[in-house]
Design a protein around this motif. Structure first.
Motif, PDB file in Angstrom:
ATOM      1  N   ALA A  11       0.865  -1.178   0.000  1.00 21.14           N
ATOM      2  CA  ALA A  11       0.000   0.000   0.000  1.00 21.14           C
ATOM      3  C   ALA A  11       0.898   1.223   0.000  1.00 21.14           C
ATOM      4  O   ALA A  11       1.962   1.207   0.618  1.00 21.14           O
ATOM      5  CB  ALA A  11      -0.906  -0.009   1.229  1.00 21.14           C
ATOM      6  N   ALA A  12       0.493   2.240  -0.733  1.00 20.32           N
ATOM      7  CA  ALA A  12       1.271   3.478  -0.760  1.00 20.32           C
ATOM      8  C   ALA A  12       0.346   4.624  -0.394  1.00 20.32           C
ATOM      9  O   ALA A  12      -0.802   4.662  -0.834  1.00 20.32           O
ATOM     10  CB  ALA A  12       1.877   3.709  -2.135  1.00 20.32           C
ATOM     11  N   ARG A  13       0.841   5.507   0.439  1.00 19.93           N
ATOM     12  CA  ARG A  13       0.014   6.665   0.784  1.00 19.93           C
ATOM     13  C   ARG A  13       0.899   7.856   1.114  1.00 19.93           C
ATOM     14  O   ARG A  13       2.030   7.686   1.580  1.00 19.93           O
ATOM     15  CB  ARG A  13      -0.893   6.353   1.969  1.00 19.93           C
ATOM     16  CG  ARG A  13      -0.172   6.273   3.298  1.00 19.93           C
ATOM     17  CD  ARG A  13      -1.175   6.220   4.430  1.00 19.93           C
ATOM     18  NE  ARG A  13      -0.526   6.169   5.728  1.00 19.93           N
ATOM     19  CZ  ARG A  13      -0.229   7.250   6.452  1.00 19.93           C
ATOM     20  NH1 ARG A  13      -0.520   8.454   6.005  1.00 19.93           N
ATOM     21  NH2 ARG A  13       0.358   7.127   7.628  1.00 19.93           N
ATOM     22  N   PRO A  14       0.399   9.053   0.840  1.00 15.32           N
ATOM     23  CA  PRO A  14       1.154  10.230   1.241  1.00 15.32           C
ATOM     24  C   PRO A  14       1.015  10.432   2.738  1.00 15.32           C
ATOM     25  O   PRO A  14      -0.025  10.128   3.313  1.00 15.32           O
ATOM     26  CB  PRO A  14       0.481  11.374   0.472  1.00 15.32           C
ATOM     27  CG  PRO A  14      -0.910  10.901   0.211  1.00 15.32           C
ATOM     28  CD  PRO A  14      -0.878   9.395   0.162  1.00 15.32           C
ATOM     29  N   SER A  15       2.063  10.931   3.354  1.00 16.75           N
ATOM     30  CA  SER A  15       1.977  11.230   4.778  1.00 16.75           C
ATOM     31  C   SER A  15       1.068  12.427   5.000  1.00 16.75           C
ATOM     32  O   SER A  15       1.066  13.368   4.213  1.00 16.75           O
ATOM     33  CB  SER A  15       3.377  11.540   5.323  1.00 16.75           C
ATOM     34  OG  SER A  15       3.267  12.197   6.569  1.00 16.75           O
ATOM     35  N   GLY A  16       0.292  12.391   6.074  1.00 15.12           N
ATOM     36  CA  GLY A  16      -0.591  13.503   6.376  1.00 15.12           C
ATOM     37  C   GLY A  16       0.143  14.698   6.959  1.00 15.12           C
ATOM     38  O   GLY A  16      -0.370  15.810   6.953  1.00 15.12           O
ATOM     39  N   THR A  17       1.322  14.477   7.473  1.00 20.45           N
ATOM     40  CA  THR A  17       1.998  15.553   8.187  1.00 20.45           C
ATOM     41  C   THR A  17       3.370  15.905   7.631  1.00 20.45           C
ATOM     42  O   THR A  17       3.821  17.029   7.764  1.00 20.45           O
ATOM     43  CB  THR A  17       2.178  15.167   9.671  1.00 20.45           C
ATOM     44  OG1 THR A  17       2.784  13.874   9.719  1.00 20.45           O
ATOM     45  CG2 THR A  17       0.859  15.140  10.400  1.00 20.45           C
ATOM     46  N   GLU A  18       4.062  14.938   7.030  1.00 20.47           N
ATOM     47  CA  GLU A  18       5.428  15.209   6.590  1.00 20.47           C
ATOM     48  C   GLU A  18       5.520  15.196   5.074  1.00 20.47           C
ATOM     49  O   GLU A  18       4.629  14.700   4.391  1.00 20.47           O
ATOM     50  CB  GLU A  18       6.384  14.124   7.138  1.00 20.47           C
ATOM     51  CG  GLU A  18       6.422  14.049   8.633  1.00 20.47           C
ATOM     52  CD  GLU A  18       7.097  12.767   9.080  1.00 20.47           C
ATOM     53  OE1 GLU A  18       8.320  12.794   9.244  1.00 20.47           O
ATOM     54  OE2 GLU A  18       6.406  11.752   9.222  1.00 20.47           O
ATOM     55  N   SER A  19       6.639  15.704   4.546  1.00 16.79           N
ATOM     56  CA  SER A  19       6.845  15.717   3.099  1.00 16.79           C
ATOM     57  C   SER A  19       7.399  14.373   2.626  1.00 16.79           C
ATOM     58  O   SER A  19       8.496  14.290   2.089  1.00 16.79           O
ATOM     59  CB  SER A  19       7.805  16.838   2.721  1.00 16.79           C
ATOM     60  OG  SER A  19       7.233  18.065   3.064  1.00 16.79           O
TER      61      SER A  19
END
Lengths: 297, 81
Positions: A11-19
């Motif tokens: 699974a791949a997801r963007p972090s909600g808080t970091e770059s």
């Protein structure tokens, strides 16, 4: 996004808080299958997003430098742990290299066998994969780095001086070892002043002249630190000790002679550092810089 | 998480590690990892808005892909946010 097969998924997801983005992966087969999933997952994400930093760095060949991994409590003086540490560092260096990070900082200020540790790490990372893994080893100019063996080799101590007591093989009792080593340095220094190895004296005097821009302050700091303990701050040459402390009536300027003792320890460290460089060169490693060393394998 | 682990241990007399070992004995060992890679806000936005068609590959690590999910099958919530 999650992609699923019969015996694994990622699974791949963007972090909600970091770059950053994160890839989670699991294999029900084995580690190599997991590695295959992860590398393909990285390719898939990179293909989705051709301007991702990873693909950029691959195209132009520039190495991105990410956050360094820091170690400060590796007791690598014990051979068993030294090998484990070397293996661990090499594995981490590889892992972070794959993620665009390849810097490992190893603070080995009190490791007596750093020559071997560096060689082990380099050998292992080299063997694991032909990657330009860089390992940054930070050595403080700490007199405790000096091995009693060196002082015996240099004929400033006799072997019998070091056999006065024994220490546990698999445990480091710092509260016992540190005063013991300081005692050895005192004895070596007394021997040196009394004329032992007079041939080293010109090199020592030259070292003090060449390194005067930091050495005198540093040596004074060491002497003051012993005198005033925790009241000396550690933020840099200018704040090593206050003007008041320098002027303190309790600190007799004649004590400055004591600082030469600490200068001698830096001299010894420096000589051994040069020895380490020569050792590394023979092993095909290049060390860039002085202290800290930047080790490339 | 820690409180849950404490409660599991208190109620079952086995710590979560022992439960996990029993599960791996029954279902086989699994290998898990997580990696982080740098991404700009634009790249993160793209990844967030992905559709399953964006994944061209039909196999993963040599096996046919069974599913490409962008929403949880149960409640249709976005699986990655």
């Amino acid at each position: 996004m999650k992609v699923v097969t019969a015996s694994g998924w990622f699974a791949a997801r963007p972090s909600g808080t970091e770059s950053i983005y994160k890839i989670y992966a699991e294999s029900f087969k084995d580690q190599s299958h997991l590695n295959a999933i992860v590398s393909q997952a990285e390719e898939i994400v990179a293909a989705l997003n051709s301007s991702s930093p990873r693909s950029d760095s691959r195209q132009d060949g520039n190495e991105r430098e990410g956050p360094a991994i820091e170690f400060s409590s590796v007791r690598a003086g014990i051979p068993r742990l030294r090998f484990a540490t070397a293996r661990h560092l090499a594995a981490l260096a590889l892992r972070y290299r794959r993620r665009g990070t390849s810097r490992v900082i190893l603070d080995r200020s009190s490791c007596p066998s750093w020559t071997k540790l560096v060689a082990d790490v380099a050998a292992r990372s080299h063997r694991l994969r032909q990657l330009a893994v860089s390992i940054v080893v930070v050595f403080r100019r700490n007199g405790l780095l000096i091995s009693p063996d060196w002082l015996i080799e240099d004929e400033l101590l006799r072997a019998s001086d070091c056999q006065a007591r024994t220490f546990p093989q698999y445990k480091i009792d710092y509260s016992a070892v540190i005063p013991f080593k300081h005692g050895l340095f005192e004895r070596a220094w007394a021997n040196f002043r009394a004329g032992a190895r007079a041939d080293l004296r010109p090199a020592y005097e030259q070292f003090r002249v060449d390194q005067a821009h930091w050495l005198e302050d540093y040596a004074l700091f060491r002497a003051l630190k012993i005198r005033f303990g925790a009241h000396i701050t550690l933020n840099g040459p200018q704040s090593w000790c206050s003007a008041k402390q320098r002027r303190s009536t309790r600190f007799d300027p004649s004590r400055r002679i004591k600082s030469t003792k600490y200068a001698s320890r830096s001299f010894c460290c420096s000589a051994k550092a040069n020895g380490l460089k020569a050792h590394a060169h023979r092993k095909g490693l290049s060390l860039i810089g002085d202290l800290p060393f930047f080790v490339f394998s | 998480m820690d409180l849950l682990a404490a409660e599991i241990t208190a109620r079952t007399d086995k710590d979560p590690g022992e439960h996990y070992r029993e599960l791996t004995a029954e279902f086989g060992k699994s290998y898990y990892t997580r990696i982080d890679a740098p991404a700009t806000p634009e790249q993160k936005a793209k990844l967030r808005e992905l559709s399953s068609e964006a994944v061209q590959a039909s196999t993963l690590a040599g096996e046919p892909i069974k599913a490409k999910l962008t929403h949880a099958p149960g409640n249709n919530a976005r699986s990655v946010a």
